[in-house]
Enzyme design. Sequence first.
Site, PDB file in Angstrom:
ATOM      1  CG  ASP A 103      -0.602  -0.502   2.534  1.00  0.00           C
ATOM      2  OD1 ASP A 103       0.635  -0.114   3.270  1.00  0.00           O
ATOM      3  OD2 ASP A 103      -1.486  -1.323   3.459  1.00  0.00           O
ATOM      4  CB  VAL A 153      -8.056  -7.136   2.977  1.00  0.00           C
ATOM      5  CG1 VAL A 153      -8.960  -6.393   1.174  1.00  0.00           C
ATOM      6  CG2 VAL A 153      -6.358  -6.600   2.335  1.00  0.00           C
ATOM      7  CG  ASP A 159      -4.154  -8.541  11.724  1.00  0.00           C
ATOM      8  OD1 ASP A 159      -3.913  -8.471  13.104  1.00  0.00           O
ATOM      9  OD2 ASP A 159      -2.955  -7.716  11.507  1.00  0.00           O
TER      10      ASP A 159
END
Length: 178
Positions: A103, A153, A159
Site C-alpha cells: 500500500d 482486507v 488481520d
Amino acid sequence: MAQPAAPSITPLYSEEAIAKRVEELAAEIAALKLADPIIVAVLKGSFIFAADLIRALQRKGLAPEIDFIFLASYGAGTASSGEVNVLRDVKGRDVVIVDDILDSGRTLAFAKALLASRGSRSVRTCVLLDKKVRRAAEIVPDFTGFHCPPVFVVGYGMDLAHRYRELPFIGEVSGKKG
C-alpha cells in the site's frame, strides 16, 4: 462487558483463486532460474502466502531457503524502533521478498534497500496484493498476485486487530476504508 459485533466480511479473492495465482507466481519466479534463492517473508501478514509460495516453488523444481523479517516495528508505541533482524546471510544471494500487501510502499522499499545493502546478488519483490492507493515510497513489485481496490482486507494471513488471519480467502471488511 459485551463483545463488539463481528464485522461483515465480503470475499474478494476466493481460496481457489488464491491457490491458482500462487501457482502462477511460482512459475513466474521459477522462470528466472535464480541461483541459490532465498525467500524473505515479511511477518506477520505474509506467513500463509509465503508458506504456500515456497511449496509451489518446490513443485516447480526449486529448493529455496526461507527466512523472515518483522517490519512492524512500531509495536504499541508511536515511534519506529528501526530494528530489523534477518538471520541468514544474503550476500551474493538472489533474494525474493514476499509480502502480503503493498500500500504505502514504505515497508517493501525499506526491506528491499536493506537486503540490497547487505550484498545480495539481486533483490526482487513479490506481493500478494497491490492496493491501488497513493504510495509514500516509489516501488513497483516484481511479482503481483492481485490488484486490490482501496479497501480494508483480511484473511489469508491479514488481520484486523489480530483476528481473521485464519480465513482461507481474502475479504473486504465492511465499513473500513483502505
